[in-house]
Scaffold this active site. Structure first.
Site, PDB file in Angstrom:
ATOM      1  N   LYS A 194     -26.178  47.265 -29.437  1.00  0.00           N
ATOM      2  CA  LYS A 194     -26.762  48.534 -28.648  1.00  0.00           C
ATOM      3  C   LYS A 194     -27.743  49.224 -29.420  1.00  0.00           C
ATOM      4  CE  LYS A 194     -22.158  49.455 -26.556  1.00  0.00           C
ATOM      5  NZ  LYS A 194     -21.225  50.587 -26.173  1.00  0.00           N
TER       6      LYS A 194
ATOM      7  N   TYR B  57     -22.251  47.861 -16.363  1.00  0.00           N
ATOM      8  CA  TYR B  57     -21.244  48.739 -16.568  1.00  0.00           C
ATOM      9  C   TYR B  57     -20.573  49.220 -15.331  1.00  0.00           C
ATOM     10  CZ  TYR B  57     -21.351  49.033 -21.724  1.00  0.00           C
ATOM     11  OH  TYR B  57     -21.241  48.778 -22.999  1.00  0.00           O
TER      12      TYR B  57
ATOM     13  N   ASN C 200     -22.141  53.625 -29.983  1.00  0.00           N
ATOM     14  CA  ASN C 200     -21.175  52.890 -30.911  1.00  0.00           C
ATOM     15  C   ASN C 200     -21.489  51.237 -31.143  1.00  0.00           C
ATOM     16  OD1 ASN C 200     -20.497  52.169 -28.361  1.00  0.00           O
ATOM     17  ND2 ASN C 200     -18.558  52.240 -28.392  1.00  0.00           N
TER      18      ASN C 200
ATOM     19  N   HIS D   6     -21.120  46.050 -27.929  1.00  0.00           N
ATOM     20  CA  HIS D   6     -20.250  45.849 -26.985  1.00  0.00           C
ATOM     21  C   HIS D   6     -19.900  44.677 -27.067  1.00  0.00           C
ATOM     22  CE1 HIS D   6     -18.682  44.961 -22.870  1.00  0.00           C
ATOM     23  NE2 HIS D   6     -19.298  43.717 -23.020  1.00  0.00           N
TER      24      HIS D   6
ATOM     25  N   GLU E  55     -19.925  38.364 -17.666  1.00  0.00           N
ATOM     26  CA  GLU E  55     -20.885  39.049 -18.438  1.00  0.00           C
ATOM     27  C   GLU E  55     -22.128  38.118 -19.000  1.00  0.00           C
ATOM     28  OE1 GLU E  55     -18.856  41.425 -21.350  1.00  0.00           O
ATOM     29  OE2 GLU E  55     -18.188  42.795 -19.697  1.00  0.00           O
TER      30      GLU E  55
HETATM   31  P1  RTP Z   1     -17.845  48.221 -24.711  1.00  0.00           P
HETATM   32  O1  RTP Z   1     -17.547  47.981 -23.070  1.00  0.00           O
HETATM   33  O2  RTP Z   1     -18.963  48.943 -24.730  1.00  0.00           O
HETATM   34  O3  RTP Z   1     -17.729  47.182 -25.292  1.00  0.00           O
HETATM   35  O4  RTP Z   1     -16.849  49.287 -25.323  1.00  0.00           O
HETATM   36  P2  RTP Z   1     -15.359  49.360 -25.252  1.00  0.00           P
HETATM   37  O5  RTP Z   1     -14.706  48.185 -24.459  1.00  0.00           O
HETATM   38  O6  RTP Z   1     -14.587  49.404 -26.547  1.00  0.00           O
HETATM   39  O7  RTP Z   1     -15.186  50.610 -24.222  1.00  0.00           O
HETATM   40  P3  RTP Z   1     -14.925  50.851 -22.843  1.00  0.00           P
HETATM   41  O8  RTP Z   1     -13.765  51.539 -22.488  1.00  0.00           O
HETATM   42  O9  RTP Z   1     -15.346  49.608 -22.011  1.00  0.00           O
HETATM   43  O10 RTP Z   1     -16.267  51.977 -22.667  1.00  0.00           O
HETATM   44  C1  RTP Z   1     -17.381  51.545 -22.535  1.00  0.00           C
HETATM   45  C2  RTP Z   1     -18.625  52.320 -23.359  1.00  0.00           C
HETATM   46  O11 RTP Z   1     -18.441  53.538 -22.774  1.00  0.00           O
HETATM   47  C3  RTP Z   1     -18.430  54.616 -23.629  1.00  0.00           C
HETATM   48  N1  RTP Z   1     -17.247  55.701 -23.405  1.00  0.00           N
HETATM   49  N2  RTP Z   1     -17.471  56.742 -23.882  1.00  0.00           N
HETATM   50  N3  RTP Z   1     -16.842  59.578 -23.769  1.00  0.00           N
HETATM   51  C4  RTP Z   1     -16.144  58.689 -23.669  1.00  0.00           C
HETATM   52  O12 RTP Z   1     -14.937  59.164 -23.519  1.00  0.00           O
HETATM   53  C5  RTP Z   1     -16.357  57.235 -23.454  1.00  0.00           C
HETATM   54  N4  RTP Z   1     -15.413  56.349 -23.341  1.00  0.00           N
HETATM   55  C6  RTP Z   1     -16.106  55.186 -23.124  1.00  0.00           C
HETATM   56  C7  RTP Z   1     -18.468  53.994 -24.950  1.00  0.00           C
HETATM   57  O13 RTP Z   1     -19.815  53.744 -25.543  1.00  0.00           O
HETATM   58  C8  RTP Z   1     -17.852  52.649 -24.629  1.00  0.00           C
HETATM   59  O14 RTP Z   1     -18.499  51.684 -25.674  1.00  0.00           O
HETATM   60 MG    MG Z   2     -15.655  47.740 -22.512  1.00  0.00          MG
END
Ligand code: RTP
Ligand code: MG
Length: 141
Positions: A11, A51, A114, A117, A128
């Protein structure tokens, strides 16, 4: 375990800190092979489309703004159990909760910025990878 492919995005925060090589090094050291890669400035449309599953979530706007705040490094990674292996290397979404030694623990600043991804299922990995790469751009050795 099956030979899988997964989509990884380094990212904008991690690209801005010159951490592309360090993060790719972790994938390679863990036995994942880079089978496609490009540095790209995402458009708002591309980030929103990528997203789209999160479009009703309260963090969607901030997530899209962040993902277009600078270039990202997008890769398809291949290996045995690549999807879970990549998620294990990444660590928890919130870097404060990520295990020691994971990419997010070492490179991420916050739940928004973070560092990486990674696809969360075989179905999403296929979607994807196709979102960013033509089939001719994904190469298996
Ligand atoms: P990613 O898709 O980016 O690999 O991350 P992930 O699976 O660990 O998390 P996901 O639930 O898919 O969420 C996508 C991205 O959204 C942001 N996020 N912010 N503020 C919040 O509560 C929150 N929750 C998620 C994060 O940047 C996350 O990577
Ligand atoms: Mg995710």
């Amino acid at each position: 375990m099956a030979l899988e492919r997964t989509l990884s995005i380094i990212k904008p925060d991690a690209v801005a800190k010159n951490a592309i090589g360090a993060i790719v090094g972790r994938f390679e050291a863990a036995g994942l092979k880079v089978v496609a890669a490009k540095l790209k400035q995402l458009s708002r449309k591309e980030a929103e489309g990528f997203y789209a599953v999160h479009k009703e979530r309260p963090f969607f706007g901030a997530l899209v703004e962040f993902m277009i705040s600078g270039p990202v490094f997008i890769q398809a990674l291949e290996g045995e159990g690549a999807i879970q292996k990549n998620r294990d290397l990444m660590g928890a979404t919130d870097p404060k909760k990520a295990d020691k030694g994971t990419i997010r623990a070492d490179f991420a600043e916050s739940i928004d910025a973070n560092a990486v991804h990674g696809s969360d299922s075989a179905e999403n990995a296929a979607i994807e990878i196709a979102y960013f790469f033509a089939t001719t751009e994904v190469v298996s050795a």
